[in-house]
Design a protein around this motif. Structure first.
Motif, PDB file in Angstrom:
ATOM      1  N   ASN A 178       0.849  -1.190   0.000  1.00 19.06           N
ATOM      2  CA  ASN A 178       0.000   0.000   0.000  1.00 19.06           C
ATOM      3  C   ASN A 178       0.883   1.238   0.000  1.00 19.06           C
ATOM      4  OD1 ASN A 178       0.829   0.271   2.724  1.00 19.06           O
ATOM      5  ND2 ASN A 178      -0.980  -0.834   3.429  1.00 19.06           N
TER       6      ASN A 178
ATOM      7  N   GLY B  55      -4.299   0.804  -1.804  1.00 16.28           N
ATOM      8  CA  GLY B  55      -3.843  -0.579  -1.820  1.00 16.28           C
ATOM      9  C   GLY B  55      -3.126  -0.883  -3.125  1.00 16.28           C
TER      10      GLY B  55
ATOM     11  N   ILE C 134     -14.663  -3.470  -2.334  1.00 18.22           N
ATOM     12  CA  ILE C 134     -13.480  -2.835  -1.765  1.00 18.22           C
ATOM     13  C   ILE C 134     -13.263  -1.509  -2.497  1.00 18.22           C
ATOM     14  CG2 ILE C 134     -11.787  -3.881  -3.331  1.00 18.22           C
ATOM     15  CD1 ILE C 134     -10.006  -4.290  -0.809  1.00 18.22           C
TER      16      ILE C 134
ATOM     17  N   SER D   1     -10.637  -9.992   1.724  1.00 15.84           N
ATOM     18  CA  SER D   1      -9.178 -10.016   1.853  1.00 15.84           C
ATOM     19  C   SER D   1      -8.525  -9.519   0.569  1.00 15.84           C
ATOM     20  CB  SER D   1      -8.710 -11.432   2.174  1.00 15.84           C
ATOM     21  OG  SER D   1      -9.118 -12.323   1.154  1.00 15.84           O
ATOM     22  N   TRP D   2      -7.292  -8.998   0.686  1.00 21.78           N
ATOM     23  CA  TRP D   2      -6.595  -8.471  -0.494  1.00 21.78           C
ATOM     24  C   TRP D   2      -5.099  -8.760  -0.466  1.00 21.78           C
ATOM     25  CZ3 TRP D   2      -3.386  -4.059   0.518  1.00 21.78           C
ATOM     26  CH2 TRP D   2      -3.547  -3.511   1.805  1.00 21.78           C
TER      27      TRP D   2
ATOM     28  N   ASN E 148      -7.323 -10.825  11.419  1.00 19.62           N
ATOM     29  CA  ASN E 148      -6.750  -9.961  10.384  1.00 19.62           C
ATOM     30  C   ASN E 148      -7.548 -10.150   9.097  1.00 19.62           C
ATOM     31  OD1 ASN E 148      -5.245  -8.507   8.559  1.00 19.62           O
ATOM     32  ND2 ASN E 148      -3.273  -9.205   9.346  1.00 19.62           N
TER      33      ASN E 148
ATOM     34  N   ASP F 214      -7.570  -8.605   6.324  1.00 17.06           N
ATOM     35  CA  ASP F 214      -6.896  -8.301   5.063  1.00 17.06           C
ATOM     36  C   ASP F 214      -6.174  -9.510   4.483  1.00 17.06           C
ATOM     37  OD1 ASP F 214      -7.728  -5.683   5.297  1.00 17.06           O
ATOM     38  OD2 ASP F 214      -5.858  -4.999   6.202  1.00 17.06           O
ATOM     39  N   ASN F 215      -5.703 -10.412   5.332  1.00 12.75           N
ATOM     40  CA  ASN F 215      -4.857 -11.517   4.889  1.00 12.75           C
ATOM     41  C   ASN F 215      -5.658 -12.786   4.646  1.00 12.75           C
ATOM     42  OD1 ASN F 215      -2.891  -9.679   5.380  1.00 12.75           O
ATOM     43  ND2 ASN F 215      -1.855 -10.822   6.980  1.00 12.75           N
TER      44      ASN F 215
END
Length: 247
Positions: free
Chosen positions: A69, A81, A107, A180-181, A195, A197-198
């Motif tokens: 990011n 991101g 997103i 997630s990304w 978490n 994002d993961n």
């Protein structure tokens, strides 16, 4: 004159129906696999386009790869991101969505922006060990150098993403993780529900996931290739690892 009409008997009709049912049972899965193969090819095309943008970015920033990011103030919102940083090289958000992805979680291009920025669904995860952002230096080229990647033809950059790993579970049975990304660290035990994002690679395409490698090529791979059981280490997601199992 007396005319007679020929007709099928009940037994004959039942036999014909049974034959049709058998043919349908044989052909429908074949048609389903053909459709999924077409969607897999479309997904691979998406990843190839993203890969070209990823490589072009590195050429513009002295062979530093795309960061995870980017922000102007030490991770303060708003921040971009990786999927928004690479957009100027692709000029399309549609390539960020896999046609086999049933999720519709939205997103934003920028996190914390007001008003909300352009939104879309993201189907892919970026290997976060590639794009560690150095907030102290506040630089836009925060990813690692291409020259530090061992075995680029075997090193994973981006995959179909969205699985929640479990250390003791079959990786093909991992549950979905929406929104997630990023791909998890090489130790899958680092990824948990705390978490959001993961995530881990997910087998969307006939028990395989599409994978973009550091040299730009794309192929399908079975999930167990990413991890060496019984331990959780994955050399595929480690830029410095050798003897990768994911090529």
């Amino acid at each position: 004159m007396k005319t007679t009409r020929k007709a099928f008997t009940l037994i004959e009709l039942l036999v014909v129906i049974a034959i049709i049912a058998i043919l349908a049972a044989i052909l429908f899965p074949v048609f389903g696999r053909a459709r999924e193969n077409a969607r897999r090819s479309s997904c691979q095309s998406n990843l190839k386009q993203i890969g070209l943008g990823w490589l072009q970015y590195s050429q513009d920033y002295d062979e530093r790869v795309l960061p995870v990011n980017q922000t102007a103030n030490n991770f303060a919102a708003p921040r971009a991101g990786w999927f928004s940083i690479v957009q100027p090289y692709m000029k399309s958000s549609q390539v960020m969505t896999c046609p086999s992805d049933p999720d519709n979680t939205i997103i934003s291009f920028w996190f914390g922006s007001t008003p909300p920025s352009q939104q879309f669904h993201l189907s892919y995860g970026y290997n976060q060990r590639m794009g560690i952002f150095n907030a102290a230096l506040n630089r836009p080229d925060g990813g690692i150098s291409l020259t530090t990647i061992n075995e680029p033809a075997a090193h994973v950059i981006i995959t179909d993403s969205g699985a929640n790993p479990s250390t003791n579970a079959d990786p093909t049975k991992w549950t979905a993780k929406k929104g997630s990304w990023l791909l998890d660290h090489s130790d899958r035990s680092n990824v948990n529900s705390a978490n959001p994002d993961n995530a881990a690679p997910i087998p969307r395409h006939l028990e395989t996931t599409n994978v973009l490698y550091a040299d730009g090529h794309v192929k399908s791979l079975r999930i167990p290739k990413f991890y060496r059981f019984p331990n959780a280490y994955s050399p595929c997601l480690d830029p410095n690892a050798t003897n990768k199992s994911c090529s």
